[in-house]
Write a protein that holds these residues in place. Sequence first.
Motif, PDB file in Angstrom:
ATOM      1  N   ASN A  46       0.830  -1.200   0.000  1.00 32.82           N
ATOM      2  CA  ASN A  46       0.000   0.000   0.000  1.00 32.82           C
ATOM      3  C   ASN A  46       0.869   1.257   0.000  1.00 32.82           C
ATOM      4  N   TYR A  47       1.961   1.243   0.734  1.00 36.49           N
ATOM      5  CA  TYR A  47       2.866   2.391   0.769  1.00 36.49           C
ATOM      6  C   TYR A  47       3.463   2.673  -0.603  1.00 36.49           C
ATOM      7  N   TYR A  48       3.984   1.623  -1.248  1.00 36.06           N
ATOM      8  CA  TYR A  48       4.595   1.835  -2.560  1.00 36.06           C
ATOM      9  C   TYR A  48       3.560   2.168  -3.626  1.00 36.06           C
ATOM     10  N   LEU A  49       2.365   1.622  -3.514  1.00 39.36           N
ATOM     11  CA  LEU A  49       1.312   2.010  -4.460  1.00 39.36           C
ATOM     12  C   LEU A  49       0.937   3.469  -4.280  1.00 39.36           C
ATOM     13  N   THR A  89      -0.470   6.513  -7.154  1.00 40.80           N
ATOM     14  CA  THR A  89      -1.472   7.547  -6.876  1.00 40.80           C
ATOM     15  C   THR A  89      -0.835   8.884  -6.514  1.00 40.80           C
ATOM     16  N   VAL A  90       0.260   9.224  -7.166  1.00 37.99           N
ATOM     17  CA  VAL A  90       0.950  10.476  -6.865  1.00 37.99           C
ATOM     18  C   VAL A  90       0.082  11.682  -7.232  1.00 37.99           C
ATOM     19  N   ASP A  91      -0.560  11.629  -8.394  1.00 36.94           N
ATOM     20  CA  ASP A  91      -1.341  12.774  -8.853  1.00 36.94           C
ATOM     21  C   ASP A  91      -2.796  12.720  -8.386  1.00 36.94           C
ATOM     22  N   LYS A  92      -3.168  11.724  -7.602  1.00 35.01           N
ATOM     23  CA  LYS A  92      -4.491  11.602  -6.975  1.00 35.01           C
ATOM     24  C   LYS A  92      -5.637  11.577  -7.980  1.00 35.01           C
ATOM     25  N   ILE A 139      -5.022  -3.573  -7.510  1.00 29.63           N
ATOM     26  CA  ILE A 139      -3.764  -4.287  -7.272  1.00 29.63           C
ATOM     27  C   ILE A 139      -3.703  -4.783  -5.834  1.00 29.63           C
ATOM     28  N   LEU A 140      -4.091  -3.950  -4.887  1.00 29.88           N
ATOM     29  CA  LEU A 140      -4.054  -4.334  -3.480  1.00 29.88           C
ATOM     30  C   LEU A 140      -5.020  -5.479  -3.190  1.00 29.88           C
ATOM     31  N   ILE A 141      -6.218  -5.418  -3.740  1.00 25.15           N
ATOM     32  CA  ILE A 141      -7.198  -6.491  -3.538  1.00 25.15           C
ATOM     33  C   ILE A 141      -6.730  -7.778  -4.204  1.00 25.15           C
ATOM     34  N   SER A 142      -6.120  -7.675  -5.381  1.00 24.96           N
ATOM     35  CA  SER A 142      -5.648  -8.895  -6.050  1.00 24.96           C
ATOM     36  C   SER A 142      -4.504  -9.546  -5.280  1.00 24.96           C
ATOM     37  N   VAL A 143      -3.625  -8.764  -4.686  1.00 25.30           N
ATOM     38  CA  VAL A 143      -2.549  -9.334  -3.874  1.00 25.30           C
ATOM     39  C   VAL A 143      -3.121  -9.997  -2.629  1.00 25.30           C
ATOM     40  N   ALA A 144      -4.101  -9.355  -2.003  1.00 19.74           N
ATOM     41  CA  ALA A 144      -4.733  -9.959  -0.824  1.00 19.74           C
ATOM     42  C   ALA A 144      -5.444 -11.261  -1.199  1.00 19.74           C
TER      43      ALA A 144
END
Length: 63
Positions: A17-20, A25-28, A39-44
């Motif tokens: 989550n930190y690296y994502l 999501t730098v430009d929000k 990506i986070l849900i797929s890894v989980a």
Amino acid sequence: MKYIRYLIYFGLMVTINYYLSMYVTVDKKLLHSLLAFIILISVAFLLITIEYFFNRKVHKSCD
């Protein structure tokens, strides 16, 4: 001892989550935030699936 793997999973998810949040999501923008969420849900889901199949094989071998 069995809760250590959940602590490792939690640390892994926080790191991802930190690296994502740093690189995706730098430009929000909404699209980038949705991409990071997917990506986070797929890894989980991958972690849960791997653990399910691993635990199933361990329990089968004990029987």
